[in-house]
Scaffold this active site. Structure first.
Site, short mmCIF file in Angstrom:
data_model
loop_
_atom_site.label_atom_id
_atom_site.label_comp_id
_atom_site.label_asym_id
_atom_site.label_seq_id
_atom_site.Cartn_x
_atom_site.Cartn_y
_atom_site.Cartn_z
N ASP A 1 2.34 2.34 -8.40
CA ASP A 1 1.29 2.83 -8.72
C ASP A 1 2.08 4.12 -10.44
O ASP A 1 1.68 4.25 -11.49
CB ASP A 1 0.17 3.54 -8.61
N LYS B 1 -2.02 -1.79 6.25
CA LYS B 1 -2.91 -0.55 7.53
C LYS B 1 -3.11 0.49 6.64
O LYS B 1 -2.36 1.25 6.28
CB LYS B 1 -1.99 -0.07 8.71
N SER C 1 1.85 0.81 6.79
CA SER C 1 1.23 2.25 6.81
C SER C 1 2.28 3.60 5.82
O SER C 1 1.91 3.46 4.40
CB SER C 1 1.29 2.86 9.24
#
Length: 377
Positions: free
Chosen positions: A302, A316, A291
């Site tokens: 990224d 998740k 999460s």
């Protein structure tokens, strides 16, 4: 007298239901009806029939609770659940960083109640509960028909009481573990200088005070000359979205941290305002990182703000909110999915590390690899 009271309550419920039915019927006939309105009429009418016609006395609260629970469960999302009474109280206390239990964070995965992560220093960790183990029984009773929150409610209990978990390891071996419950105080941030200019910060969960505690620890290490940081998010089950976004603002250069997209396609973007990245960064993750941990790891990966080391994370990628129904019950409902800055959904997939390292011994090969990498940065 008791009979008159029952008749009065029955009559009162009938009046309330009658009003609700009338309002819904009016909406229906003036053209505002949908399938959900027709369904609501059926539910209310069924409640009225049971309460007024069933031969035995009906516990209205249990009737309503069971109806709501089944309604919520019917969407088929393990993260969307109905919480009432102790379940609701326990959930709210956990986000504040203190609760009574064994200190093991669990989730639903592949249809099984699965250990996401034991809290550091908790009775569960000391008893040897491992990340990825499936919980088959609680106190000898099958739990396959329980919701996530119901199972958690049975694991928790007063300090000093015992609970027995039947656990299945990843190699399919099954064992029983007896654990004595205690008050779990989650100190979510810890850190120290490791060597030269390399600092280390461990975040065990993203709760209300985590971002503030992280900022204090970061400042403390900065004053000791830290220029490189190993951020350890292993076995971190997640927590509050706002908390992880605030922490990412200290580490990720100006730009997108995460996008949250709701059912209508509305997108909310959370941005970093950091003008210039101050620290060289390596982030440690494992299959218990979930999460909010995956939001931070995905953003680091990224944005190329650092290197991700360890194992593929839990996977998740959805966002929940609490919708109170009254002062002692609420629905925890999935309201959106989140996406990394590159537009990737990690739901059911997880964040893939830049450098995969399995943990094979107490030597902590993952941390050693992180140090090896950060020394070259």
């Amino acid at each position: 007298m008791q009979s008159k009271k029952k008749l009065f309550l029955s009559g009162f419920l009938g009046i309330v239901l009658g009003i609700l039915l009338s309002v819904l019927a009016l909406n229906y006939f003036i053209g505002n009806a949908t399938g959900s309105v027709a369904g609501t009429l059926k539910i209310l009418w069924t409640l009225n029939i049971l309460h007024s016609k069933y031969v035995e006395p009906v516990n209205t609260k249990n009737l309503v609770d069971t109806t709501i629970k089944n309604l919520v469960a019917s969407v088929g999302d393990p993260h969307t659940t109905y919480m009432s009474g102790e379940l609701f109280k326990n959930f709210m206390s956990e986000t504040k960083g203190e609760f009574s239990g064994i200190g093991v964070v669990v989730g639903q995965k592949d249809g099984f109640l699965t250990v996401v992560a034991p809290v550091e220093g908790s009775p569960g960790e000391l008893a040897g509960v491992k990340v990825g183990e499936k919980i088959l029984k609680i106190d000898g009773k099958e739990i396959k028909d329980l919701s996530l929150e119901e199972a958690v409610g049975k694991i928790r209990g007063p300090k000093g009481t015992k609970v027995i978990l039947t656990l299945q390891a990843e190699d399919a071996t099954i064992r029983d573990v007896e654990i004595v419950r205690d008050v779990i105080k989650t100190k979510t941030v810890a850190g120290k200088m490791l060597e030269n200019d390399i600092g280390y910060i461990r975040i065990s969960m993203f709760s209300e005070n985590t971002a503030q505690d992280f900022a204090v620890k970061l400042d403390e290490l900065d004053k000791l000359g830290m220029k490189k940081l190993v951020l350890d998010l292993r076995s971190n089950p997640g927590g509050l979205l706002d908390s992880c976004v605030k922490i990412a603002n200290n580490l990720i250069p100006k730009g997108l941290i995460v996008s949250v997209v709701d059912k209508d396609g509305n997108k909310q973007e959370y941005l970093s305002k950091l003008e210039q990245q101050k620290y060289k960064l390596v982030v440690l993750v494992d299959k218990g990182s979930a999460s909010a941990s995956e939001i931070v790891a995905g953003a680091v990966k990224d944005s190329k703000a650092g290197t991700i080391v360890g194992q593929t994370t839990y996977g998740k990628g959805s966002v929940q909110t609490i919708m109170p129904l009254d002062y002692e019950s609420a629905i925890k409902v999935t309201i959106a999915n989140y996406y990394t800055p590159a537009g990737t959904s990690i739901n059911g997939v997880g964040v893939q590390p830049d450098v995969v390292v399995e943990l094979k011994s107490v030597a902590d090969e993952q941390l050693q690899k992180a140090l090896e990498i950060i020394r070259t940065k």
